[in-house]
Design a protein around this motif. Structure first.
Motif, PDB file in Angstrom:
ATOM      1  N   TYR A 235       0.862  -1.185   0.000  1.00 31.12           N
ATOM      2  CA  TYR A 235       0.000   0.000   0.000  1.00 31.12           C
ATOM      3  C   TYR A 235       0.894   1.230   0.000  1.00 31.12           C
ATOM      4  O   TYR A 235       1.930   1.262   0.668  1.00 31.12           O
ATOM      5  N   CYS A 236       0.477   2.224  -0.762  1.00 33.82           N
ATOM      6  CA  CYS A 236       1.199   3.497  -0.798  1.00 33.82           C
ATOM      7  C   CYS A 236       0.176   4.601  -0.634  1.00 33.82           C
ATOM      8  O   CYS A 236      -0.898   4.560  -1.244  1.00 33.82           O
ATOM      9  N   ASP A 237       0.483   5.577   0.182  1.00 36.79           N
ATOM     10  CA  ASP A 237      -0.416   6.697   0.401  1.00 36.79           C
ATOM     11  C   ASP A 237       0.416   7.971   0.407  1.00 36.79           C
ATOM     12  O   ASP A 237       1.528   7.988   0.957  1.00 36.79           O
ATOM     13  N   VAL A 238      -0.085   9.011  -0.223  1.00 36.78           N
ATOM     14  CA  VAL A 238       0.626  10.292  -0.304  1.00 36.78           C
ATOM     15  C   VAL A 238      -0.253  11.361   0.305  1.00 36.78           C
ATOM     16  O   VAL A 238      -1.459  11.426   0.035  1.00 36.78           O
ATOM     17  N   GLY A 239       0.352  12.195   1.127  1.00 33.73           N
ATOM     18  CA  GLY A 239      -0.376  13.293   1.744  1.00 33.73           C
ATOM     19  C   GLY A 239       0.577  14.401   2.133  1.00 33.73           C
ATOM     20  O   GLY A 239       1.742  14.405   1.738  1.00 33.73           O
ATOM     21  N   THR A 240       0.070  15.330   2.906  1.00 31.63           N
ATOM     22  CA  THR A 240       0.900  16.441   3.363  1.00 31.63           C
ATOM     23  C   THR A 240       0.706  16.653   4.857  1.00 31.63           C
ATOM     24  O   THR A 240      -0.278  16.204   5.444  1.00 31.63           O
ATOM     25  N   THR A 241       1.649  17.341   5.438  1.00 31.70           N
ATOM     26  CA  THR A 241       1.573  17.770   6.829  1.00 31.70           C
ATOM     27  C   THR A 241       2.217  19.151   6.895  1.00 31.70           C
ATOM     28  O   THR A 241       2.799  19.620   5.916  1.00 31.70           O
ATOM     29  N   THR A 242       2.119  19.778   8.033  1.00 30.50           N
ATOM     30  CA  THR A 242       2.711  21.094   8.218  1.00 30.50           C
ATOM     31  C   THR A 242       3.939  20.965   9.102  1.00 30.50           C
ATOM     32  O   THR A 242       3.880  20.357  10.177  1.00 30.50           O
ATOM     33  N   GLY A 243       5.054  21.518   8.635  1.00 27.75           N
ATOM     34  CA  GLY A 243       6.307  21.477   9.384  1.00 27.75           C
ATOM     35  C   GLY A 243       6.347  22.494  10.505  1.00 27.75           C
ATOM     36  O   GLY A 243       5.442  23.320  10.651  1.00 27.75           O
ATOM     37  N   LYS A 244       7.418  22.468  11.307  1.00 24.34           N
ATOM     38  CA  LYS A 244       7.509  23.331  12.492  1.00 24.34           C
ATOM     39  C   LYS A 244       7.589  24.808  12.142  1.00 24.34           C
ATOM     40  O   LYS A 244       7.291  25.654  12.977  1.00 24.34           O
ATOM     41  N   SER A 245       7.982  25.145  10.920  1.00 24.47           N
ATOM     42  CA  SER A 245       8.021  26.545  10.497  1.00 24.47           C
ATOM     43  C   SER A 245       6.793  26.914   9.676  1.00 24.47           C
ATOM     44  O   SER A 245       6.775  27.953   9.012  1.00 24.47           O
ATOM     45  N   GLY A 246       5.781  26.065   9.666  1.00 25.02           N
ATOM     46  CA  GLY A 246       4.549  26.336   8.945  1.00 25.02           C
ATOM     47  C   GLY A 246       4.583  25.942   7.476  1.00 25.02           C
ATOM     48  O   GLY A 246       3.625  26.170   6.751  1.00 25.02           O
ATOM     49  N   GLU A 247       5.688  25.317   7.046  1.00 25.86           N
ATOM     50  CA  GLU A 247       5.806  24.922   5.639  1.00 25.86           C
ATOM     51  C   GLU A 247       5.045  23.638   5.382  1.00 25.86           C
ATOM     52  O   GLU A 247       4.881  22.800   6.247  1.00 25.86           O
ATOM     53  N   LYS A 248       4.560  23.507   4.125  1.00 25.46           N
ATOM     54  CA  LYS A 248       3.888  22.276   3.716  1.00 25.46           C
ATOM     55  C   LYS A 248       4.954  21.221   3.461  1.00 25.46           C
ATOM     56  O   LYS A 248       5.961  21.485   2.821  1.00 25.46           O
ATOM     57  N   ARG A 249       4.734  20.007   3.980  1.00 24.21           N
ATOM     58  CA  ARG A 249       5.674  18.912   3.809  1.00 24.21           C
ATOM     59  C   ARG A 249       4.941  17.707   3.215  1.00 24.21           C
ATOM     60  O   ARG A 249       3.787  17.466   3.532  1.00 24.21           O
ATOM     61  N   VAL A 250       5.607  16.974   2.336  1.00 21.99           N
ATOM     62  CA  VAL A 250       5.032  15.805   1.681  1.00 21.99           C
ATOM     63  C   VAL A 250       5.341  14.560   2.515  1.00 21.99           C
ATOM     64  O   VAL A 250       6.468  14.371   2.961  1.00 21.99           O
ATOM     65  N   VAL A 251       4.330  13.717   2.700  1.00 18.11           N
ATOM     66  CA  VAL A 251       4.493  12.467   3.445  1.00 18.11           C
ATOM     67  C   VAL A 251       4.097  11.321   2.518  1.00 18.11           C
ATOM     68  O   VAL A 251       2.978  11.289   2.009  1.00 18.11           O
ATOM     69  N   ILE A 252       5.025  10.396   2.280  1.00 19.45           N
ATOM     70  CA  ILE A 252       4.756   9.211   1.470  1.00 19.45           C
ATOM     71  C   ILE A 252       4.918   8.000   2.377  1.00 19.45           C
ATOM     72  O   ILE A 252       5.981   7.803   2.969  1.00 19.45           O
ATOM     73  N   THR A 253       3.870   7.198   2.481  1.00 17.81           N
ATOM     74  CA  THR A 253       3.920   6.003   3.318  1.00 17.81           C
ATOM     75  C   THR A 253       3.952   4.771   2.430  1.00 17.81           C
ATOM     76  O   THR A 253       3.067   4.590   1.587  1.00 17.81           O
TER      77      THR A 253
END
Length: 192
Positions: free
Chosen positions: A151-169
């Motif tokens: 299974y692969c899932d792609v999403g985003t989260t917010t980093g400590k400086s408010g930047e958008k970060r990509v998360v791939i599982t």
């Protein structure tokens, strides 16, 4: 086999003989038909105004699997076909039937590695590959992660400086390497 680009919400497929690899058992007609079908399915997705996340939710699959279905890289099953037709009402019955009856060519053209998002993902896997392998072996033993039971899932989260970060599982079944004992081999030996 093809490059799919989206410009201002309009999807199109670009075909070039230089970009299409020579695939045994796949004629240029098959490749062209798949590219044209992919374009129609992408157009239906745009007309339905669905993101891959929302389409995946309607189909009951991960967002990357929904993208694979749309791009012709996964086989459409009958139970998901009905949901796909409901989600993409402009999709033709013929395209849905073809998506169920044709086996996908699960490969990629090496030209895709030049696309920055693909290249950076590849770069991250190769850069961290030895560390990933070492940790898998330490935690699971001698073996590999399946790319089939996967299974692969792609999403985003917010980093400590408010930047958008990509998360791939990546979530793959562990497949242990085995000792190939003669008494466990149920196939007739080619030497018999």
């Amino acid at each position: 086999m093809m490059l799919v680009r989206s410009t201002n919400g309009v999807s199109r497929c670009l075909l070039s003989s230089q970009l299409i690899p020579s695939l045994r058992g796949y004629s240029s007609v098959n490749v062209t038909e798949q590219a044209e079908r992919t374009k129609r399915v992408l157009d239906a997705k745009v007309q339905a105004n669905l993101s891959y996340d929302s389409l995946a939710s309607k189909l009951g699959v991960t967002n990357t699997y929904a993208a694979q279905l749309i791009l012709g890289q996964a086989k459409l099953t009958p139970d998901i076909a009905a949901k796909l037709q409901a989600a993409l009402p402009t999709l033709s019955d013929k395209d849905v039937q073809d998506m169920q009856s044709n086996f996908p060519m699960r490969t990629f053209n090496s030209e895709i590695l030049k696309e920055p998002n693909v290249y950076r993902t590849y770069e991250a896997i190769t850069h961290y590959g030895e560390a990933i392998k070492t940790i898998i072996n330490e935690q699971c033993g001698d073996g590999i992660m399946s790319a089939i039971d996967f299974y692969c899932d792609v999403g985003t989260t917010t980093g400590k400086s408010g930047e958008k970060r990509v998360v791939i599982t990546f979530n793959g079944k562990f497949l242990p390497h085995i000792v190939q004992k003669v008494e466990d081999n149920t196939a007739k030996s080619p030497r018999d």
